[in-house]
Design a protein around this motif. Sequence first.
Motif, PDB file in Angstrom:
ATOM      1  N   PRO A  45       0.803  -1.218   0.000  1.00  0.00           N
ATOM      2  CA  PRO A  45       0.000   0.000   0.000  1.00  0.00           C
ATOM      3  C   PRO A  45       0.841   1.276   0.000  1.00  0.00           C
ATOM      4  O   PRO A  45       0.306   2.382  -0.037  1.00  0.00           O
ATOM      5  N   GLY A  46       2.165   1.135   0.008  1.00  0.00           N
ATOM      6  CA  GLY A  46       3.056   2.281   0.079  1.00  0.00           C
ATOM      7  C   GLY A  46       2.882   3.283  -1.043  1.00  0.00           C
ATOM      8  O   GLY A  46       3.098   4.478  -0.844  1.00  0.00           O
ATOM      9  N   GLY A  47       2.502   2.827  -2.217  1.00  0.00           N
ATOM     10  CA  GLY A  47       2.284   3.751  -3.329  1.00  0.00           C
ATOM     11  C   GLY A  47       1.186   4.751  -3.016  1.00  0.00           C
ATOM     12  O   GLY A  47       1.324   5.944  -3.291  1.00  0.00           O
ATOM     13  N   TYR A  48       0.109   4.254  -2.425  1.00  0.00           N
ATOM     14  CA  TYR A  48      -0.972   5.158  -2.043  1.00  0.00           C
ATOM     15  C   TYR A  48      -0.596   6.013  -0.842  1.00  0.00           C
ATOM     16  O   TYR A  48      -0.971   7.177  -0.761  1.00  0.00           O
ATOM     17  N   LEU A  49       0.146   5.459   0.087  1.00  0.00           N
ATOM     18  CA  LEU A  49       0.571   6.246   1.245  1.00  0.00           C
ATOM     19  C   LEU A  49       1.492   7.388   0.820  1.00  0.00           C
ATOM     20  O   LEU A  49       1.367   8.512   1.314  1.00  0.00           O
ATOM     21  N   GLU A  50       2.393   7.120  -0.120  1.00  0.00           N
ATOM     22  CA  GLU A  50       3.286   8.164  -0.624  1.00  0.00           C
ATOM     23  C   GLU A  50       2.524   9.246  -1.381  1.00  0.00           C
ATOM     24  O   GLU A  50       2.925  10.410  -1.375  1.00  0.00           O
ATOM     25  N   LEU A  51       1.439   8.860  -2.030  1.00  0.00           N
ATOM     26  CA  LEU A  51       0.634   9.811  -2.799  1.00  0.00           C
ATOM     27  C   LEU A  51      -0.321  10.621  -1.938  1.00  0.00           C
ATOM     28  O   LEU A  51      -0.839  11.637  -2.381  1.00  0.00           O
ATOM     29  N   SER A  52      -0.580  10.178  -0.731  1.00  0.00           N
ATOM     30  CA  SER A  52      -1.589  10.815   0.105  1.00  0.00           C
ATOM     31  C   SER A  52      -1.016  11.989   0.889  1.00  0.00           C
ATOM     32  O   SER A  52       0.074  11.900   1.448  1.00  0.00           O
ATOM     33  N   ALA A  53      -1.805  13.053   0.951  1.00  0.00           N
ATOM     34  CA  ALA A  53      -1.435  14.235   1.731  1.00  0.00           C
ATOM     35  C   ALA A  53      -1.650  13.950   3.216  1.00  0.00           C
ATOM     36  O   ALA A  53      -2.394  13.028   3.583  1.00  0.00           O
ATOM     37  N   GLY A  54      -1.034  14.735   4.053  1.00  0.00           N
ATOM     38  CA  GLY A  54      -1.188  14.562   5.499  1.00  0.00           C
ATOM     39  C   GLY A  54      -2.620  14.706   5.969  1.00  0.00           C
ATOM     40  O   GLY A  54      -3.034  14.063   6.931  1.00  0.00           O
ATOM     41  N   ASP A  55      -3.412  15.514   5.262  1.00  0.00           N
ATOM     42  CA  ASP A  55      -4.807  15.740   5.647  1.00  0.00           C
ATOM     43  C   ASP A  55      -5.792  14.928   4.809  1.00  0.00           C
ATOM     44  O   ASP A  55      -6.968  15.271   4.707  1.00  0.00           O
ATOM     45  N   VAL A  56      -5.343  13.807   4.257  1.00  0.00           N
ATOM     46  CA  VAL A  56      -6.186  12.961   3.417  1.00  0.00           C
ATOM     47  C   VAL A  56      -7.422  12.485   4.195  1.00  0.00           C
ATOM     48  O   VAL A  56      -7.367  12.271   5.407  1.00  0.00           O
ATOM     49  N   THR A  57      -8.527  12.342   3.468  1.00  0.00           N
ATOM     50  CA  THR A  57      -9.717  11.687   4.008  1.00  0.00           C
ATOM     51  C   THR A  57      -9.996  10.478   3.132  1.00  0.00           C
ATOM     52  O   THR A  57      -9.640  10.451   1.950  1.00  0.00           O
ATOM     53  N   TYR A  58     -10.655   9.451   3.724  1.00  0.00           N
ATOM     54  CA  TYR A  58     -10.740   8.165   3.035  1.00  0.00           C
ATOM     55  C   TYR A  58     -12.048   7.460   3.397  1.00  0.00           C
ATOM     56  O   TYR A  58     -12.413   7.363   4.571  1.00  0.00           O
ATOM     57  N   PHE A  59     -12.740   6.963   2.366  1.00  0.00           N
ATOM     58  CA  PHE A  59     -13.922   6.120   2.532  1.00  0.00           C
ATOM     59  C   PHE A  59     -13.700   4.817   1.791  1.00  0.00           C
ATOM     60  O   PHE A  59     -13.161   4.809   0.686  1.00  0.00           O
ATOM     61  N   ASP A  60     -14.107   3.706   2.370  1.00  0.00           N
ATOM     62  CA  ASP A  60     -14.273   2.465   1.610  1.00  0.00           C
ATOM     63  C   ASP A  60     -15.356   1.635   2.275  1.00  0.00           C
ATOM     64  O   ASP A  60     -15.775   1.933   3.396  1.00  0.00           O
ATOM     65  N   PRO A  61     -15.861   0.599   1.594  1.00  0.00           N
ATOM     66  CA  PRO A  61     -17.023  -0.134   2.093  1.00  0.00           C
ATOM     67  C   PRO A  61     -16.812  -0.833   3.436  1.00  0.00           C
ATOM     68  O   PRO A  61     -17.783  -1.133   4.122  1.00  0.00           O
ATOM     69  N   SER A  62     -15.579  -1.080   3.826  1.00  0.00           N
ATOM     70  CA  SER A  62     -15.366  -1.779   5.095  1.00  0.00           C
ATOM     71  C   SER A  62     -15.285  -0.827   6.286  1.00  0.00           C
ATOM     72  O   SER A  62     -15.140  -1.268   7.419  1.00  0.00           O
ATOM     73  N   LEU A  63     -15.373   0.468   6.024  1.00  0.00           N
ATOM     74  CA  LEU A  63     -15.324   1.461   7.100  1.00  0.00           C
ATOM     75  C   LEU A  63     -16.726   1.964   7.425  1.00  0.00           C
ATOM     76  O   LEU A  63     -17.514   2.240   6.523  1.00  0.00           O
ATOM     77  N   GLU A  64     -16.980   2.095   8.704  1.00  0.00           N
ATOM     78  CA  GLU A  64     -18.279   2.606   9.138  1.00  0.00           C
ATOM     79  C   GLU A  64     -18.378   4.116   8.942  1.00  0.00           C
ATOM     80  O   GLU A  64     -19.454   4.654   8.737  1.00  0.00           O
ATOM     81  N   GLN A  65     -17.236   4.786   9.038  1.00  0.00           N
ATOM     82  CA  GLN A  65     -17.219   6.236   8.855  1.00  0.00           C
ATOM     83  C   GLN A  65     -15.927   6.666   8.172  1.00  0.00           C
ATOM     84  O   GLN A  65     -15.018   5.858   7.983  1.00  0.00           O
ATOM     85  N   ARG A  66     -15.845   7.919   7.834  1.00  0.00           N
ATOM     86  CA  ARG A  66     -14.678   8.461   7.153  1.00  0.00           C
ATOM     87  C   ARG A  66     -13.428   8.322   8.031  1.00  0.00           C
ATOM     88  O   ARG A  66     -13.463   8.494   9.236  1.00  0.00           O
ATOM     89  N   LEU A  67     -12.318   8.027   7.395  1.00  0.00           N
ATOM     90  CA  LEU A  67     -11.019   7.966   8.067  1.00  0.00           C
ATOM     91  C   LEU A  67     -10.298   9.274   7.746  1.00  0.00           C
ATOM     92  O   LEU A  67     -10.258   9.690   6.599  1.00  0.00           O
ATOM     93  N   ASP A  68      -9.732   9.916   8.766  1.00  0.00           N
ATOM     94  CA  ASP A  68      -9.101  11.227   8.587  1.00  0.00           C
ATOM     95  C   ASP A  68      -7.622  11.181   8.899  1.00  0.00           C
ATOM     96  O   ASP A  68      -7.221  10.767   9.989  1.00  0.00           O
ATOM     97  N   GLY A  69      -6.799  11.622   7.948  1.00  0.00           N
ATOM     98  CA  GLY A  69      -5.377  11.808   8.164  1.00  0.00           C
ATOM     99  C   GLY A  69      -4.508  10.652   7.699  1.00  0.00           C
ATOM    100  O   GLY A  69      -4.914   9.488   7.712  1.00  0.00           O
ATOM    101  N   LEU A  70      -3.299  11.003   7.296  1.00  0.00           N
ATOM    102  CA  LEU A  70      -2.349  10.024   6.783  1.00  0.00           C
ATOM    103  C   LEU A  70      -1.951   8.994   7.837  1.00  0.00           C
ATOM    104  O   LEU A  70      -1.806   7.814   7.522  1.00  0.00           O
ATOM    105  N   ASP A  71      -1.787   9.405   9.072  1.00  0.00           N
ATOM    106  CA  ASP A  71      -1.425   8.446  10.123  1.00  0.00           C
ATOM    107  C   ASP A  71      -2.500   7.382  10.299  1.00  0.00           C
ATOM    108  O   ASP A  71      -2.190   6.196  10.433  1.00  0.00           O
TER     109      ASP A  71
END
Length: 147
Positions: free
Chosen positions: A45-71
């Motif tokens: 997954p490093g390719g996506y981690l390198e492309l993501s900004a520190g303030d990235v937000t993320y949704f996918d079907p296995s998450l109940e709610q939005r995920l916030d931040g690169l960490d």
Amino acid sequence: MRQLILLTLLIFADMSYSQTVNPDISETIIALEKAALEKWNQGDPGGYLELSAGDVTYFDPSLEQRLDGLDRLREYYRPIEGLINVSGYEMVNPEVTATQNMAVLTFNLHSVTAGKVSKWNCTEVYRLELDGQWKIVHTHWSNYIKP
């Protein structure tokens, strides 16, 4: 005066349109996404981690709610490192709509794992950072595609 206002509006409309169909930005964004997908398909997954900004937000079907931040994204991806093995994929109908500093990539992804095809919808929002690099600021994956 009326002609000056009309001329100004036409110039701005033309500039706005030209920013939405910039082939250089489209090619760059699609190439970045494909490079990240190539790594992902090999369990990295490093390719996506390198492309993501520190303030990235993320949704996918296995998450109940939005995920916030690169960490948090890094934590979310950690357990699946090395476990993904996609034997082939097709990025279907990628489209980039862009301004000079923001770009939205949408596409369908067909990925093959153990002979089974998974179909996904993806939206990525990219921002041009001050250092000249495009970074993902929002990702949205969904895999509930009606046949």
